[in-house]
Each structure stands twice: as structure tokens, then as C-alpha cells.
Design an enzyme around this catalytic site. Structure first.
Site, PDB file in Angstrom:
ATOM      1  N   HIS A   1       0.813  -1.231   0.000  1.00 48.37           N
ATOM      2  CA  HIS A   1       0.000   0.000   0.000  1.00 48.37           C
ATOM      3  C   HIS A   1       0.842   1.275   0.000  1.00 48.37           C
ATOM      4  CE1 HIS A   1       0.158  -0.141   4.548  1.00 48.37           C
ATOM      5  NE2 HIS A   1       0.231   1.152   4.376  1.00 48.37           N
TER       6      HIS A   1
ATOM      7  N   ASP B   1       0.219  -7.678   1.561  1.00 49.18           N
ATOM      8  CA  ASP B   1       0.710  -6.318   1.756  1.00 49.18           C
ATOM      9  C   ASP B   1       2.208  -6.190   2.021  1.00 49.18           C
ATOM     10  OD1 ASP B   1       0.501  -3.581   1.752  1.00 49.18           O
ATOM     11  OD2 ASP B   1      -0.251  -3.421   3.804  1.00 49.18           O
TER      12      ASP B   1
ATOM     13  N   SER C   1       4.370   2.909   7.737  1.00 49.30           N
ATOM     14  CA  SER C   1       4.024   1.723   6.954  1.00 49.30           C
ATOM     15  C   SER C   1       5.206   1.208   6.150  1.00 49.30           C
ATOM     16  CB  SER C   1       2.886   2.047   5.979  1.00 49.30           C
ATOM     17  OG  SER C   1       1.665   1.971   6.643  1.00 49.30           O
TER      18      SER C   1
END
Lengths: 558, 348
Positions: B98, B128, B206
Site C-alpha cells: 500500500h 501487503d 508503513s
């Protein structure tokens, strides 16, 4: 082995990679062991719409949980049973035995239970602000099909009732929906309280101390069997307990250099309501503390710095309470609007010695070192006098005009903003800045203004002049490859740079005769050395020719 | 040898600790009594500082650029950022899908302040995680931790670029503990076997690493729980475990989830285990004769208590791996079925 001989061994190993390795390994082993031992007593409690946590307090089935379990309409029906999930034992049924609004707890019992893993109670009297806490619970419903979650924090504050008894605790360990009623353990794995309120506004999770729970249910039939595991404290000094003590020592030392500012406000009237209405527009704002606020003494002449947001227009007078119990009037001297601090000056009797904090040597600053964030947001008598969170020095970053703001993952909110960020010895690293968007409060992205910068703004604040960031009216780009300087981009019309004749494409190479390597050095110099109204000598290259310009710095247009 | 020396050091440290215990008990505002406690705590701190100095260089900031149509022209705009961790000296970097999906261009900022273009060489669209490659050698790579040895309560340090604070090549470190294991979190991606941590993770973290106290990668941080619609840390972050990443990095079709053809009915059976809802024709499961209604009670020797443990176990199995399933059929008959996971394209 005699203590002296042991100290010699310690010295021999100090600094060696081997000893370092060992010390961190021990931490992992101790914390994992503590959680492994405590976790079996932690349960998930569910009934109706309530999803809560609880803890087993006797092998024969007594469980303490949150009051909301007793308050759920389904629990009130005759013969109602709450679902209690005990790790490794599946889901059991428990009946409501009693509840107590004063402590925010409910007492359940699993009928026929014989050997449930009960928590070992700690002693409320031994609690110290700054010690470690671990909470284990059903965060976000995680314990329904998986293990409960454990989070680490500090005992951030202790609140006392009028008779001096410990009434309520505040914890910086992350506590989330599903964890109401969940237990808190100390560094030795002893149960010291239950989650009463989840974090809200500037309040972290509030915790009912175990002593009050014990008192509340002493009269219940079978109540004599509650908490009947002996409260044993291991003789060995564990590293976890030692670190826990070190944070408490740092906090206690730092508290001496803080003051509590009681802001006396005009009675709330039509203006306040209008202001609140206005606040509701736009992005969600961070809560502004209305109660007493923290300030850090930074100068022997009676200057303390505090977070700016609580100093709204309705503040009529300020009372400053010092750590030694004395009080005096104070007034706002000046503001540094951009960074969000105000300077107040205390009215001191001649000859008053202020307890300024020892300064941490800037040369010893290390990313990854422990930081303790200490506040003093309580009026004398209402609580143990400090509010404490801790973490690491996470980095040093560009924040607004400063390229070296101290960043910490210690929780910073309205209670300790304006307080001291200190090292393990309680020595001052910087003054905690008020939380701001987008970073949020208690999000692990807190900032402090380092002492060197505090000293730079101090002379101006002492003169009673607000710190206004200087404004030039240009955008800056990095220098062309192989060159040094700051490249001028857009030049705003009718602003200081334009008035002085700076042009797009000029390469600024020096300010006041000091060479400038890049745009960052340019803005650092301005932030550190200049204010609106000051003059600035600019050396620039224009088409290969050196030009010299004099700029009078202004304020950023509204 | 290394183990023996470590334990000696541990024992000696314990002796020294015992010596300060008495003094610590008396410590209440008396600087002389407090000194031994502070010295010991500073020794721990010294180790942490040394560790942080080792792990920050392996941490990078990741910047994504997106192509956008504007007035009929295609222009490139910055489109978000994240973090990553270098795991090979020749420039392989882990991050989240992402963080880089739909990128027209990706750049990474190293902790030595260099900005380098990066190529996306692998994306696991279900779990992911993605791998980037930069053209640089002799980089400070971090090793993976052994996921099976990760335990709740151990300390953990997240490193990365929260809110863009690491874009200046100065990664941000935050300290916490491992809060729990085997977490499941849905959304655009499946977070399975996730490690929960209270080390502060915020937008921008992230793809960044969660390190253990040995400086090894426990996993990469990709998701946080939030309260009151505010996207900021509340002490609940989710980390994709190293074991899952490594399993897929080693597999042939790295970006594909393992394919068995089993469709689980969902939820947990009252007697434990999960029930097969249907089996896709000609799939690996179909070929070995697994049927709808079969109740799976163990996978590769691991007991399947509930749907969560099932989901977590299959998330560790890429194509090419074998599943050995203990099955209860028609209420009481225990059978064992063995199958090899295989991509649907190759299974026919």
C-alpha cells in the site's frame, strides 16, 4: 559475594559488548516472563453489548471486571450469566455477585471453579509515579479468538482523596476499547489496579487501585478469600524493577524544577460559548486543558515556560505553585506563537532561590536514549504532584523553524506540555511543546524545544517581546550541483526580499557574512538569530557577479 | 562458545544487580542511594543507544510518485510516503504494497541521506508486502528474527518515517513491547499471523521494520488500530511477521498466495476446527479427495482451534508447500489428507 566485589565485576564489564548484550537479553526475558505469568489470570468478559476485560482474583472463581458488565440490561435479568473467556480453559459462565460504583468495578463468580489462575495482588501503598505498568486485556475484542494484548507504560499519576488515600491512578500503557476492567501489573507481575476509564481528552486511562477494590468487596460472602495469594516481592533485584525505579527517580528529580500554573479565568459567559461554537468548525482540534498547567523554570529571574493553548483571552490572573509548596502571583511576559510557548514571570521575594533543573550536557545527547516527560498539572493536595510518561529520544527533526527539535515517543498531552523532557538523572533536555496536528497527542510523536534554543529565545522573552518568526517572502531551492548556497525561487511582491531587490535565480551564499551551504542552513540561521524587524546582510551571486543586499525582515502576512 | 560466554556475562550482571538491590530499597530522594540504580539503568540505556545506532542505517523512507492527467497532459505528483528496511547488502528493501501500489516512480531516502530511485521487484497483493531494489552496494542490511521465538512482552523498536519526519534521512525510533501474536486484521489486505505491538506507529511508518533487541527484523509494520476516526497511534500496531515474508520470498511465485482450492465455510466449529464449505474442481484439494463438510482439526501437526488459527496457518504457506490435514469426516471418521499447494494456472 560482597557488594564491593560485585561492583568491581560491574566495572570490569562496563562498556563491553558482552555486558551490553546481556543487559538487553535480561530485559526481554524478564518482561516476557512477567507477562507469561500474569496473562493466565486475565479474562475477557462479555454480556449483551458489553465487551470488557477482567482478572481472576481467587482460585475458586471470583473475578473483578468493569462496572459496565453489571450495568448491562441483560445482566439484570434473573439467572443471567456473563461469558468469561479464561485463557486455555475456554468460555465459562459467571454470575454477578456485587458491583461498586465508587470503584467502577463489578464482582463476578464462576460457580464451581476450583483452581483458576488467580493474580497476585500488589500493595497500593508502594506505588510510585514513574514506575512501570503493564496492562493485559481484550483490546478491540482481540481476546475472543486469540490471546489478550499486553502493553507497557508508566504509572503516570496518582490521585488522592481528601483523606490522603490513593483514589485513582493514571497509566500511559495503551488502553483501548474492550479493555475496561482489565488488570494492570507492576514490574514484578503483581496486580495493582483495574482499568476504569479509557483515554479521553488529555486524560490517559484511569485505573482503580487494587486496595480500593479489596475494601469495596471485603463484606461480600467469601470476600475473605479474595486476593488471598501472598504478596511476595522477589528478593532479587530484577532489571525491570530497577528500570522502573530509575524512571521514578528521574521524575521526582525533575519535578523540583517545575511549577504549577493556576489560570484564573473570567466566569464563562456569552463570549466563551461563542468561542466554543467557533471551534467546532474545521478539522477536529486537540483538546485544550482548562485546569492547572505545567511550566518549566528556565531562568533564575523567575521565568518559566508553559504551553500556549490554555492561555486564552479569558485568563485574568495566574497563581504559580512551586514544588516546595510556596505560591506566588505570575504574569505572562511574552509569547512565542509559532512554537506554542508562553513565558511567565513569577513575582519573587528578593533573594528567592529557584530550584532550576540541572541541564543535560548537549554533547551527550543520543538517539535511542531514555527520555522522561514530566508535568506538574495538579494543585497541591489533589494528587501526587506529578504526571509522567517515558520513552526514547526518537530523533531530532525539523519542526517549524527548528531543525533540531527533540522528538520523543513519550506521551505528550495537555498535562505535561510545557513540562520538562529529562534524562534518567532528571537533567533537563528541553521543554515539551504543546501537541499539534497532524501529530496528535499521546500518539508517540511528541516534541521538545532543546535547551540551546530555549536560551536563544530567552533574551527576547525577558525583554517582554513576543517572538515573531522573521519573514523574507521567498521560496528556496537547493543549490545547483557542485555549488553551495540557497537558490531563490519565487519572490513575493511587496515583501521584504522584493523590497530589498532579491531576484529569482539569485544564489544566496552568505548571511551577515556567514557562509550558507543550503536552504536548510539559511532557514536555521534565520530561526536562531533573527526576528521580525531585524536587518539581514545578504550576499548572493547573480549571473556570476556577487551582490550585497540589506533586507529588513518582516512578519508573515496574515 | 558464544552462548556460554553470553550466559557468563548474564550471570555476572545478575550478581551486580543483587548488590544494588539493598541500596535501591532505601532510595527515596537520597542521591547516594539512587546512584547505583541510575548507573544500572544507564547501562541498559547505553545498550539501547548502541542498538539504535545499528538499526537506523537499515531503515529507509519511501516516497511514491503518481501520474495524473491534468489539462490533457500527464504530470507526476508526489503521492504518499512510507518506510522500508534494507534486507540485503545489494539493495533489496522491504516495504508495504500500500506504500508503493500504482506508483509511476518510487524513491527511497537512505539513512546516509542519499535519495535513490527504486524499482518494485515483487508485490504480494494479498499480504501487503513488497520488495524494492535500489542500485547500490555494500548497504547496511538487517537480518530477520526467528518468528517462532517472538514472545509477548519482549521489547521492540519500530523505525521509520512517521508523518514524513524521516524524509530528511533521519529515521524515527519508537520503543514498545510485543503485545500479542497471531492477530488477524482485515481490510484491503489480509493481515494474518500479525504481531501486535505498542511501539508507536503512525501514518508514514508503513513498510518500516519492527526490530528486536538484537537488531533483527521481527517484521514490517503496516496497520494500526484507531479510535474516534483519528488516524494516529493508540498503542495498537500490526506487524507482518518475518516468517511469512521469508516463506514467500523463497517461493517460486513470490507474489501469489498459496492455492489449495479449499473454501472454508467460515467461523469456528463448535467442537473446534473449521469446516470445508466447498472444494474448487480440479484444485489440489479436489485431487486428493477432500469434500465439503469435512472438518479440519489440524494442519501440519498444528491444532486448528478456530477460524483464526486456520487463517494464520495458511498465510505461511506459499505454492509449492505441502499441507498435511487431519480431517474428521461425517462426524467421527478421522482421516489424513496430504496435498501440495499449487498456483491455479499450473494446477490444471
Amino acid at each position: 559475594m560482597k557488594p564491593l566485589a560485585a561492583a568491581a565485576v560491574l566495572l570490569a564489564f562496563a562498556g563491553s559488548a558482552l555486558a551490553q548484550l546481556a543487559s538487553l537479553e535480561v530485559i526481554d526475558r524478564e518482561f516476557a516472563g512477567m507477562i507469561r505469568d500474569a496473562a493466565p489470570s486475565v479474562v475477557r468478559v462479555g454480556i449483551g453489548r458489553v465487551e470488557a476485560s477482567g482478572v481472576v482474583i481467587s482460585p475458586d472463581g471470583f473475578i473483578v471486571t468493569h462496572l459496565s458488565v453489571a450495568r448491562d440490561p441483560k445482566m439484570k435479568a434473573a439467572g443471567a450469566r456473563a461469558a468469561v473467556t479464561v485463557p486455555g480453559r475456554g468460555t465459562l459462565e459467571a454470575e454477578l455477585i456485587a458491583s461498586d460504583a465508587a470503584t467502577g468495578t463489578a464482582l463476578l463468580r464462576v460457580a464451581g471453579a476450583k483452581s483458576l489462575p488467580a493474580a497476585r495482588p500488589g500493595r497500593t501503598e508502594d506505588l510510585a509515579v514513574g514506575q512501570f505498568l503493564v496492562t493485559i486485556g481484550n483490546s478491540f475484542g482481540s481476546a475472543q479468538e486469540s490471546q489478550p494484548a499486553a502493553t507497557l507504560g508508566l504509572l503516570a499519576a496518582i490521585y488522592r482523596s481528601a483523606d490522603g488515600q490513593v483514589d485513582r491512578l493514571e497509566s500511559s500503557a495503551a488502553t483501548n476499547p474492550g479493555q475496561a476492567g482489565g488488570p494492570y501489573f507492576d514490574a514484578d507481575g503483581a496486580l495493582i489496579g483495574l482499568a476504569r476509564e479509557l483515554p479521553n481528552g488529555s486524560d490517559l486511562a484511569t485505573v482503580t487501585p487494587i486496595g480500593r477494590v479489596r475494601d469495596a468487596y471485603a463484606g461480600v460472602p467469601g470476600g475473605d478469600r479474595l486476593f488471598d495469594k501472598p504478596s511476595t516481592l522477589g528478593k532479587q533485584m530484577t532489571r525491570a524493577r530497577l528500570l522502573s525505579q530509575a524512571f521514578a527517580i528521574a521524575a521526582r528529580r525533575a519535578r523540583g524544577g517545575l511549577v504549577t500554573l493556576e489560570l484564573v479565568r473570567r466566569a464563562a459567559g456569552a463570549t466563551a460559548t461563542a468561542a466554543e461554537g467557533a471551534e467546532k468548525k474545521g478539522p477536529p482540534a486537540l483538546p485544550v486543558r482548562k485546569g492547572p498547567v505545567t511550566a518549566t523554570l528556565v531562568d533564575a529571574r523567575g521565568i518559566a515556560l508553559a504551553a500556549a493553548p490554555p492561555f486564552t483571552d479569558d485568563v485574568e490572573s495566574i497563581q504559580a505553585h512551586l514544588a516546595d509548596g510556596t505560591s506566588t502571583a505570575a504574569r505572562v511576559l511574552a509569547r512565542d506563537r509559532k512554537i506554542g510557548l508562553v513565558a511567565v514571570i513569577l513575582e519573587l521575594a528578593p533573594g528567592t532561590q529557584l530550584p532550576l533543573l540541572e541541564e543535560a550536557p548537549a554533547s551527550e545527547l543520543d538517539i535511542g536514549q531514555f527520555t522522561v516527560a514530566v508535568g506538574s498539572p495538579f494543585l497541591p493536595g489533589s494528587a501526587d504532584p506529578m504526571f509522567v510518561t517515558a520513552g526514547l529520544l526518537s530523533g531530532q527533526h525539523r519542526l517549524d523553524a527548528y531543525s533540531d527539535a527533540l522528538e520523543t515517543d513519550a506521551g505528550v498531552n495537555g498535562k505535561n506540555a510545557g513540562g520538562a523532557l529529562v534524562d534518567l538523572r532528571g537533567r533537563l533536555l528541553g521543554v515539551l511543546l504543546p501537541p499539534a496536528l497532524p501529530f496528535g497527542q499521546d500518539s508517540g510523536l511528541g516534541f521538545a524545544l532543546p535547551l540551546v534554543r530555549v536560551r536563544e529565545i530567552l533574551p527576547r522573552l525577558l525583554d517582554g517581546r513576543d517572538v515573531e518568526r522573521p519573514y523574507l517572502g521567498v521560496t528556496m531551492a537547493p543549490p545547483p550541483a557542485g555549488k553551495k548556497g540557497a537558490l531563490v525561487g519565487e519572490v513575493a511582491a511587496d515583501q521584504p526580499a522584493a523590497r530589498a531587490g532579491l531576484e529569482k535565480g539569485d544564489l544566496i551564499t552568505a548571511l551577515d557574512g556567514m557562509p550558507i551551504a543550503d536552504p536548510r542552513a539559511f532557514s536555521d540561521y534565520l530561526a536562531r538569530s533573527k526576528a521580525a524587524g531585524d536587518a539581514l546582510e545578504v550576499t548572493a551571486l547573480r549571473g556570476g557577479q556577487a551582490v550585497q543586499l540589506r533586507v529588513v525582515l518582516g512578519k508573515r502576512p496574515e | 562458545m558464544r552462548v556460554a560466554r553470553r550466559s557468563l556475562a548474564t550471570r555476572l550482571a545478575a550478581l551486580a544487580l543483587a548488590a544494588v538491590a539493598g541500596a535501591a530499597a532505601a532510595a527515596a530522594g537520597d542521591p547516594a542511594a539512587e546512584e547505583p540504580v541510575l548507573r544500572e539503568a544507564e547501562r541498559v540505556q547505553q545498550s539501547l543507544v548502541a542498538l539504535v545506532a545499528r538499526i537506523r542505517p537499515a531503515t529507509v523512507a519511501v516516497v511514491r510518485y503518481l501520474e495524473r492527467e491534468e489539462n490533457g497532459k500527464s504530470i507526476e505528483v508526489p503521492g504518499g510516503m512510507g518506510s522500508g528496511v534494507i534486507f540485503t547488502r545489494d539493495g533489496r528493501i522491504l516495504t508495504n504494497v500500500h506504500v508503493i501500489e500504482n506508483a509511476s516512480r518510487v524513491e527511497v531516502v537512505l539513512a546516509d541521506h542519499r535519495t535513490l530511485p527504486a524499482e518494485v521487484v515483487m508485490e504480494h497483493a494479498k499480504y501487503d508486502f513488497a520488495v524494492l531494489q535500489v542500485k547500490a552496494g555494500n548497504l547496511p542490511a538487517a537480518e530477520f528474527a526467528k518468528t517462532s521465538l517472538v514472545v509477548p512482552g519482549q521489547w521492540a523498536i519500530a523505525a521509520g518515517n512517521p508523518r514524513g519526519l524521516g524524509l530528511d534521512g533521519e529515521p524515527v525510533v519508537t520503543l514498545g513491547i510485543v503485545s500479542g501474536l497471531g492477530r488477524v486484521a482485515g481490510g484491503q489486505f489480509d493481515y494474518l499471523n500479525a504481531i501486535q505491538t505498542d511501539a508507536e506507529i503512525n501514518p508514514g511508518n508503513s513498510g518500516g521494520p519492527l526490530f528486536d533487541l538484537d537488531g533483527r527484523i521481527i517484521g514490517i509494520n503496516g496497520k494500526i488500530a484507531t479510535r474516534d476516526d483519528v488516524v494516529a497511534n493508540v498503542g495498537v500496531g500490526f506487524t507482518i511477521p518475518a516468517a511469512q515474508i521469508q516463506a514467500f520470498l523463497a517461493a517460486a511465485n513470490k507474489g501469489e498466495p498459496g492455492y489449495s482450492g479449499l473454501v472454508i465455510a467460515g467461523g469456528t466449529h463448535e467442537k473446534g476446527g473449521v469446516v470445508v464449505g466447498s472444494v474448487i474442481p480440479r484444485s489440489p484439494a479436489d485431487k486428493v479427495g477432500i469434500r465439503a463438510g469435512d472438518r479440519i482439526v489440524s494442519l501440519n501437526g498444528r491444532g486448528i482451534d478456530n477460524f483464526t488459527t486456520w487463517s494464520n496457518e495458511i498465510a505461511l504457506l506459499p505454492n509449492g508447500k505441502t499441507m498435511s490435514l487431519q480431517i474428521v469426516r461425517e462426524g467421527n471418521r478421522a482421516i489424513t489428507k496430504k496435498l501440495t499447494l499449487q498456483s491455479p494456472a499450473g494446477a490444471r
